[in-house]
Design a protein around this motif. Structure first.
Motif, PDB file in Angstrom:
ATOM      1  N   TYR A   1       2.259  -6.984  -6.618  1.00 51.33           N
ATOM      2  CA  TYR A   1       3.572  -7.776  -6.032  1.00 51.33           C
ATOM      3  C   TYR A   1       4.467  -7.667  -7.141  1.00 51.33           C
ATOM      4  O   TYR A   1       3.854  -7.894  -8.358  1.00 51.33           O
ATOM      5  CB  TYR A   1       3.066  -8.277  -5.454  1.00 51.33           C
TER       6      TYR A   1
ATOM      7  N   VAL B   1      10.055  -4.084  -2.875  1.00 43.19           N
ATOM      8  CA  VAL B   1       9.149  -3.113  -1.839  1.00 43.19           C
ATOM      9  C   VAL B   1      10.490  -3.078  -0.974  1.00 43.19           C
ATOM     10  O   VAL B   1      10.754  -3.444   0.185  1.00 43.19           O
ATOM     11  CB  VAL B   1       8.395  -3.795  -0.666  1.00 43.19           C
TER      12      VAL B   1
ATOM     13  N   GLY C   1       3.915  -3.884  -0.340  1.00 41.47           N
ATOM     14  CA  GLY C   1       4.540  -4.690  -1.261  1.00 41.47           C
ATOM     15  C   GLY C   1       3.694  -4.528  -2.502  1.00 41.47           C
ATOM     16  O   GLY C   1       4.530  -4.268  -3.695  1.00 41.47           O
TER      17      GLY C   1
ATOM     18  N   THR D   1      -1.477   0.009   0.504  1.00 41.64           N
ATOM     19  CA  THR D   1      -1.125  -1.536   0.433  1.00 41.64           C
ATOM     20  C   THR D   1      -2.194  -2.067   1.603  1.00 41.64           C
ATOM     21  O   THR D   1      -3.358  -2.568   0.968  1.00 41.64           O
ATOM     22  CB  THR D   1      -0.209  -2.838   0.288  1.00 41.64           C
TER      23      THR D   1
ATOM     24  N   ASP E   1       6.419   2.652  -4.869  1.00 41.78           N
ATOM     25  CA  ASP E   1       6.103   1.213  -3.837  1.00 41.78           C
ATOM     26  C   ASP E   1       5.318   1.816  -2.852  1.00 41.78           C
ATOM     27  O   ASP E   1       4.665   3.390  -3.237  1.00 41.78           O
ATOM     28  CB  ASP E   1       7.049   1.506  -3.546  1.00 41.78           C
TER      29      ASP E   1
END
Length: 982
Positions: A809, A838, A854, A654, A649
């Protein structure tokens, strides 16, 4: 010896028939000869009895893996027979040096230590490096690399106590069926063989190691192995002189210190049928008198059937001495050999003076290598000192330089437009995924198949059906032998299948076998792409895969002809540096010892102190991945080790990996402006307090936005239950957004999140304050501007083109849960361990798709996007973002306001704050990147062309675990990278 009386007549006849060619190189005598009459040699000669002088010419076989009884036998020969040297075979470096130290201590005269180390210590010793066979070296166009090999091999041999390498092989291999030379030769071109031989020889001798060119007068055109029988060469003298002997003449003129004589029957040079090792006509007449060689003449092993058949032990050694040899390798019966030579002296077959001159020559060689000042060598750290980073790097350089591209129709190599390819790889002759296939998967998603060597027609047919789904097939043709023999063990069905695939429009083959065996596969020459690596190792497999995708290039040339398919000298240049190269630190000017020790120790400390259960680290410099490792476990209580292809993650990384590249691209297209505000793209915000605030301020975190909003808390009633329009336990058309296994969010709740952002108050002062609020809006803005789904837009414009297949994602839709590293045990919102979804609460309420958080990825795939940034917008020949745009977004925007941030990107603090800083001390002010709440760091330094990725799950079991920050692990590791460059 039976042929002695014929010697003068034969020799005269030979030279009347065909005078030797004039030499190309000005003649240089071996350096060691300067010591022939030195004080040390004189002093040793005075101490030696006649029999001890004979013994100085004898070298026996020694092993470091045969136990105490073997050691006693060697010590007995040293103490009683006073032998001159040892030839070491199997064992390991430490044991060998320990034994040699003991042997030297017991010896009256220091022993000459030798080894057959044609491709380095790995030819004989465990836990050492095997460099490419000479056939592969023959493909290299830069002879300085072969010189470097000589230097390194000499260093390693000397570290194990040795002084003489029975190398290089300078036989011209012009017989594809040669069972004993073959891949050990530089090839069939006499000039190439000579040039490579000289380079290798000079490298070793310049490092003060004795060498021995072999196997005189040339063992290349035989189909018999002299270990088992006596081969015969029936060529006329002119041919032997101009071809087989050519490299030997060149090495002799270049100052070669030694020549090894083969066991061959060569009627044109000696009609008596005796092996060349025992032929005075060949050794004295040609090698010494006619070629003027004054260095050490060494026999091939005296236990080989090519010389022992019909010759008694001891007697055969005596005959070798009478023929003109200086050193006897692998004498089987030492006392008998000494006795027979003594008899020969008494009989007048050889004078004491002549024998003494040979002894002086051997002693002179010993003085040249330093044995006149012999000191015991330490075995401490011997393996580390042999297997250095430089030594490993040299091996990769040699393999890379030998790669030979025989076919490259339509410039298929290196591959481009990855987003248009669906690729399958087949490893022929393998039963599990090969290193070749693993390395292919570093660049793109490649489906791996294996075909056994003896696969049936039915098994082949089943695979053919599966291949119909792919538009590119990459084949790896593997070897089942430790050595690349000229054999083909594939079934008829497999060979036919390879031929059929070769006729397909998009087929690439990497051939990991002996090049001669290519001639046994009909049709392979029709392949669109064909790569030759000469042997099958993890390194050749790895680099061949990198060549296919442009991580490395190729400029090797075929050193032998392959039937009518290919000719010696064939090969096409292919440029590299298109994509990331996976290599060793020294390839990028970094010290592997500093790098690996520093990073490993800091990661081990972090894991031990439970700052994180594990992690992935990737470091690239100059577009070269020099460290790519996985550490620890998925969980503290787990047995699942982190792998390099596990997904993490990325949390706030991101931000710079999703909407940011999309907005930069849209800016380049004139569709987005940093001077515009949210309401310019989302009219819903026109009458809000966010209207009119430019994106430059928003993305630099200077727009007075609140740091965050706990959206999930707004779904709760006072009694702790969920409001009816927020969550349900089961999915439905109205509740389609999965937040956890038994928690599904209302389809319109995103609007409430946007409303909360719109209504949120602004801070009083316009100064730096990190905020993620706007990043929830960015996907909608990208969609509004582009007219495309956000995920589709970033996949098609970035991730797919880059080959970043895991970067995306909601990973559970594409990958097994076992490949996804878990994060926090969420006791506040979801009341479950978070695994495969996430971690960020706001992002999961956006359906897992946000620009705030995400994204999941491996370090390797994230690196492709980050390297594109580091390249200022380009990767693999494609421009993604304009350079001026990237330079603007990655510079500090508001330094006068004490704000160090770029546009979306983090930057080093304006003033370094020691361990409280966000980067290492040596990170340049031009560097940029981002960190992530789950324990992520992505950082790029354009001044050093340095990329650093740190992936972890420090939030396990709880976000309250801040040990990673307390230990300052991420920035300490970053500093190690700069230290490794110093």
């Amino acid at each position: 010896m039976k042929n002695n009386n014929l010697f003068p007549c034969l020799l005269a006849l030979v030279f009347l028939i065909s005078p030797l060619q004039a030499q190309k190189t000005e003649k240089t005598s071996p350096e060691f000869l300067q010591y022939t009459n030195s004080k040390w040699v004189d002093s040793i000669m005075e101490t030696l009895t006649p029999k001890e002088r004979i013994a100085q010419l004898i070298m026996v076989a020694a092993y470091s893996n045969r136990g105490s009884q073997h050691k006693k036998e060697i010590l007995k020969l040293i103490n009683e027979q006073k032998i001159g040297g040892l030839v070491f075979f199997q064992g390991d470096p430490k044991s060998q040096l320990e034994l040699l130290n003991d042997y030297q201590l017991a010896s009256k005269v220091p022993l000459l230590g030798a080894m057959d180390a044609e491709w380095g210590l790995g030819m004989r010793l465990d836990n050492t490096i095997s460099y490419p066979y000479q056939m592969a070296l023959g493909a290299i166009r830069d002879d300085s690399l072969v010189y470097d090999l000589g230097q390194e091999v000499a260093r390693q041999l000397k570290r194990t106590g040795l002084h003489l390498n029975f190398a290089p092989v300078v036989d011209v291999n012009n017989n594809p069926n040669n069972p004993v030379i073959n891949y050990r030769s530089f090839g069939e071109n006499r000039e190439n063989v000579a040039q490579k031989g000289i380079a290798y020889m000079r490298g070793m001798q310049d490092a003060n190691l004795l060498t021995s060119a072999k196997h005189f007068p040339g063992h290349g055109d035989t189909d018999t192995d002299s270990h088992h029988a006596l081969p015969q060469i029936n060529h006329p003298f002119n041919r032997l002189d101009s071809l087989e002997m050519y490299p030997f003449k060149e090495l002799i003129n270049a100052g070669g210190s030694g020549v090894m004589v083969a066991h061959l029957d060569i009627p044109a040079l000696d009609s008596t049928g005796v092996p060349s090792t025992l032929s005075k006509a060949i050794i004295t007449g040609i090698l010494k008198d006619r070629l003027g060689f004054k260095g050490l003449i060494i026999t091939d092993a005296m236990n080989m059937k090519g010389v022992t058949k019909g010759n008694a032990p001891g007697v055969v050694d005596k005959d070798a001495i009478l023929a003109g040899n200086d050193l006897l390798e692998y004498t089987e019966d030492v006392p008998k050999a000494i006795e027979e030579v003594s008899k020969a002296i008494k009989q007048g077959l050889i004078s004491q003076n002549e024998l003494d001159q040979r002894v002086r020559k051997v002693l002179a060689a010993k003085q040249w290598v330093g044995l006149n000042n012999y000191k015991k060598q330490s075995t401490k750290n011997i393996l580390k000192e042999i297997n250095t980073g430089h030594a490993k790097f040299l091996n990769r350089k040699l393999v890379e330089a030998s790669l030979t591209v025989l076919k490259n129709k339509n410039s298929i190599l290196p591959l481009r437009k990855l987003d248009t390819l669906k690729i399958a790889s087949i490893s022929f002759g393998a039963q599990k995924q090969t290193q070749f296939q693993k390395s292919l998967n570093l660049y793109a998603e490649v489906k791996s198949f294996q075909v056994k060597a003896n696969a049936t027609a039915a098994e082949v047919a089943a695979l053919k059906q599966k291949l119909s789904a792919y538009n590119l097939v990459i084949g790896g043709i593997h070897d089942d032998s430790r050595f690349p023999r000229n054999t083909m063990k594939f079934s008829k069905a497999v060979q036919q299948f390879i031929g059929e695939l070769s006729k397909e429009e998009n087929s690439i083959f990497s051939y990991f076998k002996n090049p001669y065996s290519l001639n046994k596969i009909a049709g392979i020459e029709d392949a669109t792409g064909l790569i030759l690596t000469y042997q099958d190792t993890k390194t050749t497999q790895d680099l061949a895969a990198q060549l296919i995708f442009g991580g490395v290039g190729a400029n090797g040339r075929l050193p032998v002809s392959i039937g009518d398919k290919f000719k010696s000298g064939d090969g096409e240049d292919v440029k590299g540096k298109l994509r990331l190269k996976y290599t060793v630190p020294e390839d990028a000017g970094m010290n592997s010892k500093v790098l690996f020790h520093g990073v490993d120790s800091l990661m081990q400390e972090a894991i031990k102190k439970k700052a994180t259960p594990g992690g992935q680290i990737l470091v690239a410099k100059n577009g070269k991945v020099v460290l790519h490792k996985a550490y620890g476990y998925h969980k503290y209580s787990d047995t699942i080790k982190v792998k390099k292809n596990d997904l993490y993650d990325l949390a706030s990384v991101t931000k710079i990996s999703s909407a940011l590249p999309a907005l930069m691209k849209l800016q380049d297209e004139g569709k987005f402006s940093l001077d515009a505000s949210i309401d310019d793209y989302l009219p819903y915000f026109k009458h809000s307090n966010k209207a009119g605030i430019p994106f430059r301020q928003i993305l630099a975190h200077q727009a007075r936005f609140k740091p965050w909003i706990p959206y999930w808390k707004n779904t709760l009633r006072k009694n702790g239950s969920y409001k009816w329009y927020t969550f349900k336990k089961d999915s439905s058309r109205r509740f389609p957004i999965k937040v956890s296994e038994n928690l599904w969010l209302h389809r319109n709740y995103q609007k409430k999140m946007f409303k909360a952002i719109k209504k949120s108050e602004l801070e009083d002062e316009a100064k730096y304050k990190y905020s993620g609020l706007a990043f929830y809006l960015l996907p909608a803005i990208v969609e509004e501007i582009s007219g495309e789904d956000f995920r589709k837009y970033i996949n098609e414009n970035f991730y797919d083109k880059l080959g970043a297949t895991t970067l995306g994602y909601n990973p559970m839709k594409s990958y097994k849960k076992s490949r996804i590293v878990p994060t926090e045990h969420d006791y506040l919102f979801r009341h479950k361990p978070i695994h495969g979804m996430v971690h960020d609460e706001g992002a999961i309420m956006m359906g897992g798709v946000s620009a705030n958080a995400g994204l999941f990825s491996t370090a390797n795939d994230l690196a492709k996007l980050m390297q594109m940034y580091l390249n200022m917008g380009t990767y693999a020949g494609h421009r993604y973002i304009d350079e001026t745009t990237l330079r603007d977004w990655t510079k500090t925007q508001f330094p006068d306001n004490d704000n160090h941030r770029g546009v979306g990107f983090d930057k080093p603090y304006l003033q370094y704050k020691g361990e409280n800083s966000n980067t290492a001390k040596d990170a340049s002010k031009a560097s940029f990147g981002h960190t992530g709440f789950t324990g992520i760091m992505a950082w790029m330094d354009p001044e050093e062309d340095l990329l650093y990725l740190f992936l972890s799950n420090r939030v396990l079991p709880s976000r309250s675990n801040t040990r990673l920050y307390q230990l300052n692990t991420r920035t300490k590791i970053q500093q190690v990278l700069y230290d490794a460059m110093k």
